[in-house]
Design a protein around this motif. Structure first.
Motif, PDB file in Angstrom:
ATOM      1  N   TYR A   1       0.839  -1.213   0.000  1.00 13.26           N
ATOM      2  CA  TYR A   1       0.000   0.000   0.000  1.00 13.26           C
ATOM      3  C   TYR A   1       0.868   1.255   0.000  1.00 13.26           C
ATOM      4  CZ  TYR A   1      -3.950  -3.059   1.070  1.00 13.26           C
ATOM      5  OH  TYR A   1      -4.917  -4.038   1.024  1.00 13.26           O
ATOM      6  N   LEU A   2       1.995   1.201   0.716  1.00 12.79           N
ATOM      7  CA  LEU A   2       2.908   2.345   0.750  1.00 12.79           C
ATOM      8  C   LEU A   2       3.489   2.621  -0.635  1.00 12.79           C
ATOM      9  CD1 LEU A   2       4.837   1.739   4.096  1.00 12.79           C
ATOM     10  CD2 LEU A   2       3.116   3.468   3.628  1.00 12.79           C
ATOM     11  N   ASP A   3       3.904   1.568  -1.335  1.00 17.84           N
ATOM     12  CA  ASP A   3       4.463   1.746  -2.671  1.00 17.84           C
ATOM     13  C   ASP A   3       3.397   2.235  -3.649  1.00 17.84           C
ATOM     14  OD1 ASP A   3       6.899   0.917  -1.734  1.00 17.84           O
ATOM     15  OD2 ASP A   3       6.696  -1.155  -2.438  1.00 17.84           O
ATOM     16  N   ARG A   4       2.177   1.691  -3.527  1.00 21.03           N
ATOM     17  CA  ARG A   4       1.123   2.162  -4.435  1.00 21.03           C
ATOM     18  C   ARG A   4       0.729   3.600  -4.126  1.00 21.03           C
ATOM     19  NH1 ARG A   4      -4.533  -1.035  -5.166  1.00 21.03           N
ATOM     20  NH2 ARG A   4      -4.964  -0.016  -3.167  1.00 21.03           N
ATOM     21  N   ALA A   5       0.800   3.990  -2.856  1.00 26.30           N
ATOM     22  CA  ALA A   5       0.534   5.383  -2.495  1.00 26.30           C
ATOM     23  C   ALA A   5       1.530   6.311  -3.181  1.00 26.30           C
ATOM     24  CB  ALA A   5       0.598   5.559  -0.980  1.00 26.30           C
ATOM     25  N   GLN A   6       2.801   5.908  -3.186  1.00 23.90           N
ATOM     26  CA  GLN A   6       3.821   6.731  -3.840  1.00 23.90           C
ATOM     27  C   GLN A   6       3.575   6.810  -5.343  1.00 23.90           C
ATOM     28  OE1 GLN A   6       5.783   8.617  -2.400  1.00 23.90           O
ATOM     29  NE2 GLN A   6       7.338   9.207  -3.891  1.00 23.90           N
ATOM     30  N   ALA A   7       3.176   5.676  -5.954  1.00 23.69           N
ATOM     31  CA  ALA A   7       2.867   5.693  -7.385  1.00 23.69           C
ATOM     32  C   ALA A   7       1.675   6.599  -7.673  1.00 23.69           C
ATOM     33  CB  ALA A   7       2.584   4.270  -7.863  1.00 23.69           C
ATOM     34  N   ASN A   8       0.670   6.561  -6.815  1.00 18.94           N
ATOM     35  CA  ASN A   8      -0.501   7.427  -7.000  1.00 18.94           C
ATOM     36  C   ASN A   8      -0.159   8.899  -6.837  1.00 18.94           C
ATOM     37  OD1 ASN A   8      -2.726   5.760  -7.686  1.00 18.94           O
ATOM     38  ND2 ASN A   8      -2.793   4.943  -5.611  1.00 18.94           N
TER      39      ASN A   8
END
Length: 364
Positions: free
Chosen positions: A39-46
């Motif tokens: 979720y942290l990595d996807r947050a950064q991508a978003n």
């Protein structure tokens, strides 16, 4: 499987393929939905994709899974700053700073939030001064303000149908959001309020998770917001920061239409809740008044007129008069109608048939 997807997502992120990275991370989350790092990595991508609302949702989910993960608060703070949610961002960043003492990233971002909050406070004070100096208006004088955005229309993908349906209506001081989730335990419901963000998670073991993450049309006061988990629904009350009419629940760049109401000590603002499902507006008070007037002015003859006469007397009478009328009519088998409770209250009312007629009781 999820480790391979995670590795591919990181490679895509390094190559600046942020959408591909987000898609790969979503697949990895489907395989392993309890891994906070995903979720942290996807947050950064978003964040890189300017999907700031989705980034906040991912950061909130990571915080639920790992409450002591400083990086989760950093992601949330960054996304909230982009959304101009400076108060919410500051709270998240201060929590993260307490978990990672000495990290300059938190210190710098908190300073930025303080600066932005001070600017907003100054702007608000200026608006209040302008409002106070202007002439007060009544509700009838309010004109809608339309903001036109000529930017190109963005192509969006239709999302999958959510598990639960939600609706909203509004009052001058609040917006009420209802999520129709039947039989959900309160412990499985999580609601988070930001300055202009509503985040709802319903996570029942053995069922698909439900998430409602939206940037609201207007700003709210988080500390005054509340929610109740009922047997058939989750009811959320959002306290408006400004007394304006929201054109919708969600913020939209293409439609920034609302009514501004200037405060006036001589005008009391009252408004019935407006439901989005209503196709036309009906003045129910006016309709009710017209029906009562027609009923009052109706001309009747014979027994109908007599019954209406007695009904009007009963409707406008006090409690003692009503009791006297009811008691005398029942005990006399419909032959006596008295309005004097002192006279009939302490004794049984005997029947008094008209001249030439005889009162008989029915035998069962």
């Amino acid at each position: 499987m999820d480790s391979d997807l995670e590795k591919q997502a990181k490679e895509a992120f390094i190559d600046d393929h942020f959408q591909l990275a987000a898609d790969l991370l979503s697949q990895a989350i489907d395989v392993c939905p309890t891994k906070a790092d995903l979720y942290l990595d996807r947050a950064q991508a978003n964040i890189k994709l300017d999907n700031f609302t989705e980034a906040v949702a991912d950061a909130n989910r990571a915080i639920e899974l790992e409450p002591l993960n400083a990086k989760a608060y950093l992601r949330k703070g960054n996304a909230c700053i982009k959304l101009e949610e400076y108060q919410t961002a500051k709270v998240a960043l201060e929590k993260g700073a307490s978990l990672a003492p000495g990290d300059a990233r938190f210190t710098n971002l908190i300073k930025e939030c303080d600066q932005r909050i001070a600017e907003e406070t100054s702007d608000l004070q200026q608006k209040l001064l302008e409002t106070t100096s202007s002439t007060s208006v009544s509700i009838e004088d309010v004109q809608p303000v339309v903001a036109v955005d000529n930017s190109p229309t963005e192509v969006t993908v239709t999302p999958a149908k959510p598990k639960y349906r939600h609706e909203h209506y509004q009052k001058p001081e609040e917006v009420v959001v209802t999520i129709f989730a039947k039989g959900v335990p309160a412990k499985n419901v999580s609601v988070d309020f930001g300055e202009q963000i509503l985040s709802v998670s319903i996570d029942v073991p053995g069922e698909d998770s439900y998430h409602l993450q939206t940037r609201l049309f207007g700003k709210i006061i988080p500390e005054k917001c509340r929610y109740d988990v009922l047997s058939t629904k989750v009811e959320i009350r959002l306290a408006k920061a400004e007394a304006i009419q929201w054109a919708s629940l969600e913020f939209s760049k293409d439609s920034a239409v609302h009514q501004r109401v200037k405060p006036s000590s001589s005008v009391a603002i009252t408004e019935r809740p407006t439901y989005p499902s209503s196709k036309s507006k009906v003045d129910w008070d006016k309709l009710e008044a017209e029906m009562k007037k027609q009923e009052k002015d109706e001309k009747l003859d014979g027994d109908a007129a007599l019954n209406k006469f007695f009904r009007d007397i009963y409707q406008d009478a006090d409690e003692d008069t009503r009791r006297a009328m009811s008691k005398s009519f029942v005990e006399s088998h419909g032959t006596v109608l008295s309005t004097n409770w002192k006279e009939v209250g302490s004794k049984k009312v005997e029947g008094s048939p008209p001249d030439g007629m005889e009162l008989k009781k029915w035998e069962y």
